[in-house]
Design an enzyme around this catalytic site. Structure first.
Site, PDB file in Angstrom:
ATOM      1  N   ARG A   8       0.835  -1.220   0.000  1.00 29.53           N
ATOM      2  CA  ARG A   8       0.000   0.000   0.000  1.00 29.53           C
ATOM      3  C   ARG A   8       0.864   1.263   0.000  1.00 29.53           C
ATOM      4  NH1 ARG A   8      -1.916   1.404   6.081  1.00 29.53           N
ATOM      5  NH2 ARG A   8      -0.449   0.079   7.184  1.00 29.53           N
ATOM      6  N   SER A  35      -4.955   5.367   5.365  1.00 30.11           N
ATOM      7  CA  SER A  35      -4.647   3.930   5.421  1.00 30.11           C
ATOM      8  C   SER A  35      -4.333   3.360   4.048  1.00 30.11           C
ATOM      9  CB  SER A  35      -5.837   3.165   6.011  1.00 30.11           C
ATOM     10  OG  SER A  35      -6.089   3.601   7.324  1.00 30.11           O
ATOM     11  N   GLU A  56     -18.953   3.636  -0.287  1.00 30.45           N
ATOM     12  CA  GLU A  56     -18.151   2.937  -1.298  1.00 30.45           C
ATOM     13  C   GLU A  56     -18.907   2.754  -2.612  1.00 30.45           C
ATOM     14  OE1 GLU A  56     -18.654   1.863   1.823  1.00 30.45           O
ATOM     15  OE2 GLU A  56     -16.698   2.280   2.726  1.00 30.45           O
ATOM     16  N   PHE A  81     -14.452  -3.879   1.577  1.00 29.60           N
ATOM     17  CA  PHE A  81     -15.522  -2.933   1.227  1.00 29.60           C
ATOM     18  C   PHE A  81     -15.616  -2.735  -0.290  1.00 29.60           C
ATOM     19  CE2 PHE A  81     -13.877  -1.123   5.399  1.00 29.60           C
ATOM     20  CZ  PHE A  81     -14.726  -1.915   6.156  1.00 29.60           C
ATOM     21  N   HIS A 107      -5.428  -3.503   2.421  1.00 27.81           N
ATOM     22  CA  HIS A 107      -5.831  -4.267   3.608  1.00 27.81           C
ATOM     23  C   HIS A 107      -6.542  -5.560   3.226  1.00 27.81           C
ATOM     24  CE1 HIS A 107      -4.829  -0.371   5.151  1.00 27.81           C
ATOM     25  NE2 HIS A 107      -4.919  -0.796   6.396  1.00 27.81           N
ATOM     26  N   ASP A 115      -7.966  -5.741  13.373  1.00 25.23           N
ATOM     27  CA  ASP A 115      -9.355  -5.371  13.063  1.00 25.23           C
ATOM     28  C   ASP A 115     -10.266  -6.596  12.971  1.00 25.23           C
ATOM     29  OD1 ASP A 115      -9.091  -2.680  13.150  1.00 25.23           O
ATOM     30  OD2 ASP A 115      -9.024  -2.359  10.977  1.00 25.23           O
ATOM     31  N   ARG A 165      -1.563  -4.596   3.929  1.00 24.38           N
ATOM     32  CA  ARG A 165      -1.270  -3.632   4.987  1.00 24.38           C
ATOM     33  C   ARG A 165       0.169  -3.705   5.507  1.00 24.38           C
ATOM     34  NH1 ARG A 165      -2.568  -4.015  11.115  1.00 24.38           N
ATOM     35  NH2 ARG A 165      -2.088  -1.903  11.762  1.00 24.38           N
TER      36      ARG A 165
END
Lengths: 316, 273
Positions: A8, A35, A56, A81, A107, A115, A165
């Protein structure tokens, strides 16, 4: 120890750089820019960055409209998402009209970590692969991320780019060239082939090293493009090595393992063992703890190759 | 302001469009006549009077865009595009048939003049926002029009998009709700009441007009007034009659997606003549 970088982070850097060279690039995010690292682009080109809030579906629909008007939109959020919440928008507003939208989802997989399962996409590749015409890219390190994001800009049509991530080892030299749909052979071997993608490529290389010490010579392919698959490299691997282990930070259903098994079953049938997440959701924990618990380790890859060897020897 | 002669031309054109709609649905033995007929006057006004378009150059970057977010009303879009010269009128008879460019729901890859592939409800306003944002980035003064169904706005994405249009001050965007009051399962007020519409869109930061969606004078005057609104998007709530123009279809929920029989077809054509 090799130098490390999260894919990322590599995405954020290259996007900001590409933004300088190509004015058509616009970026959308759904309140996760710090993020997903699109924040780097946002700071540099605020007028070409659109924060869409936590919406989204609207983000992907807006990206479709920007693409229809000639822009090259990159839309970013977490993989869970992007492919879950916005599936219908990706299918009907982007892929069906074949609009030039790049979905860079971060992620992905278990290494989201703390998470937990609600945020760990284990099925995103399967979902994106099933959409007609969608290109699916899963870079293994920072260098390949930069090269493949650049390639995605030069490709006309929808692309899904799966990013992670945590910081992972850099596997390639800075000037390594990548072509969408063309796998990288990182190690040659005649006994078996390990086909890996994403963060599991580094572990596949470690496994190959251990196996070599025991006299098992494995070829290692970085299948950074899951769709279109590098059928030529796979056919050759099946023909020349006679057995394949696939490794991915994704469900064994519908991802790299499925794609490889489907292809070799129809062209050059050889035994295939899929190392991946066994049809379960993840949970909270440190990334390494999760990879260990869900069987995404060097040891499991070594084990799989040995199982393949025993099966082959037994004529199974 | 347009003169009486032009108004009469538009009225007649809309009736012709309605005849095409009935004919297409009958020939295809499939399709959605009710919500196509309710939007015929609105689309005729846009395509024959208001929009800056050139059917010879469907990809002209400075053209105005129209998105039929309620994609199931494809017959009205096809009829208007054909009458406007984007493709031969004869091709309307291929609607919903194999190998046709006239898909059940609009397909931008197949048919010139279709700005966006639609069909899955609730997505057109987001796409329109994207086009409007691109217009602002490129300093082009085109306008983006989008037609939403009143049932369609039950989709949550519409309200996400409504926030976006206002947040980014998209005054180059004009949305219209075809408020015919009926959806497949019954009156919108009974299935899932989307009202009060004016208050909701206003609260979302839009400038709202409410009009009679079958009165050309009012449609044209409002579309003109809409262009003068600066700093916010415009919503036109067009009160319409589902099945408008065909006596036995008007305000009848069952004509959302039903095909007329031979006798009904003849009755419909006679109503529209």
């Amino acid at each position: 120890m090799a130098e490390k970088m999260a894919t990322r982070d590599a995405y954020g850097d290259i996007l900001a750089q590409l933004g300088e060279e190509n004015e058509k690039i616009v970026v959308l995010d759904a309140d996760l820019s710090k993020s997903t690292k699109t924040v780097v682009f946002a700071k540099k080109f605020p007028h070409r960055f659109f924060n869409m809030g936590i919406a989204e579906g609207d983000m992907l629909g807006t990206a479709a409209g920007l693409a229809a008007a000639g822009k090259i939109p990159f839309a970013s959020t977490f993989a869970v998402f992007a492919t879950g919440r916005a599936f219908d928008q990706i299918r009907n507003s982007i892929a069906y009209p074949r609009l030039n939208v790049k979905i860079a989802a971060t992620h992905a997989g278990l290494t989201v970590g703390e998470d937990g399962g609600s945020h760990q996409a284990v099925e995103d590749i399967a979902i994106m692969r099933a959409i007609p015409g969608m290109v699916v890219i899963v870079p293994a390190d920072g260098v390949s991320t930069k090269a493949l994001v650049t390639a995605a800009v030069n490709y006309q049509g929808p692309v899904y780019i799966r990013l992670g991530r945590p910081a992972v080892p850099l596997l390639y030299k800075e000037d390594e060239e990548f072509v969408i749909g063309k796998a990288k052979e990182l190690r040659d071997g005649k006994d078996f082939t390990i086909v890996a993608a994403g963060i599991m490529v580094a572990k596949a290389l470690e496994a190959a090293e251990i196996l070599a010490a025991e006299g098992i010579r494995t070829r290692v392919l970085d299948m950074h493009t899951i769709k279109p698959l590098d059928e030529e490299a796979l056919e050759r691997a099946a023909r020349e090595t006679g057995g394949i282990v696939t490794v991915e930070e994704h469900s064994v259903i519908g991802g790299l393992g499925s794609a490889v098994a489907e292809f070799v079953a129809e062209t050059h049938p050889v035994p295939v063992i899929r190392v991946g997440i066994q049809d379960v959701f993840g949970e909270s924990g440190k990334p390494d703890e999760l990879l260990e618990k869900y069987g995404l380790t060097v040891e499991k890859i070594v084990e799989a190759v040995k199982r393949l060897k025993n099966n082959t020897a037994a004529g199974l | 302001m347009v003169d009486q002669e032009r108004l009469e031309f538009l009225r007649q054109k809309a009736q012709l469009v309605r005849k095409h709609i009935v004919q297409m649905v009958t020939e295809a033995n499939s399709g959605h006549p009710g919500g196509s007929l309710s939007a015929a006057d609105l689309l005729t006004a846009l395509y024959f009077q208001v929009m800056r378009i050139n059917p010879e150059k469907p990809d002209w970057p400075e053209r105005d865009r129209f998105i039929l977010s309620k994609g199931h009303a494809s017959p009205v879009l096809y009829a208007v595009l054909a009458e406007r010269g984007y493709f031969p009128v004869e091709e309307l008879s291929t609607f919903r048939k194999i190998n046709s460019r006239l898909q059940g729901h609009p397909d931008m890859k197949k048919l010139p003049g279709v700005e966006m592939s639609t069909g899955s409800l609730g997505q057109g306003l987001s796409v329109a926002n994207g086009m409007a944002l691109a217009g602002k980035l490129d300093n082009l003064d085109y306008r983006v029009y989008v037609l939403l169904g009143d049932g369609e706005i039950e989709e949550g994405q519409v309200w996400e998009a409504a926030m976006t249009s206002a947040h980014y001050k998209l005054d180059n965007l004009i949305a219209v709700v075809d408020y015919n009051g009926l959806q497949i399962d019954g009156p919108v007020s009974e299935v899932m009441n989307p009202g009060p519409l004016q208050e909701k869109w206003r609260a979302f930061g839009w400038h709202v007009f409410t009009i009679d969606g079958h009165d050309f004078k009012e449609i044209l005057a409002t579309l003109e007034a809409a262009r003068e609104i600066k700093g916010k998007p415009v919503m036109i709530i067009a009160n319409t009659i589902k099945g408008k123009g065909v006596s036995f279809m008007e305000n009848k929920v069952e004509w959302h997606g039903t095909v007329p029989s031979k006798e009904q077809f003849e009755q419909a054509i006679s109503d529209l003549s």
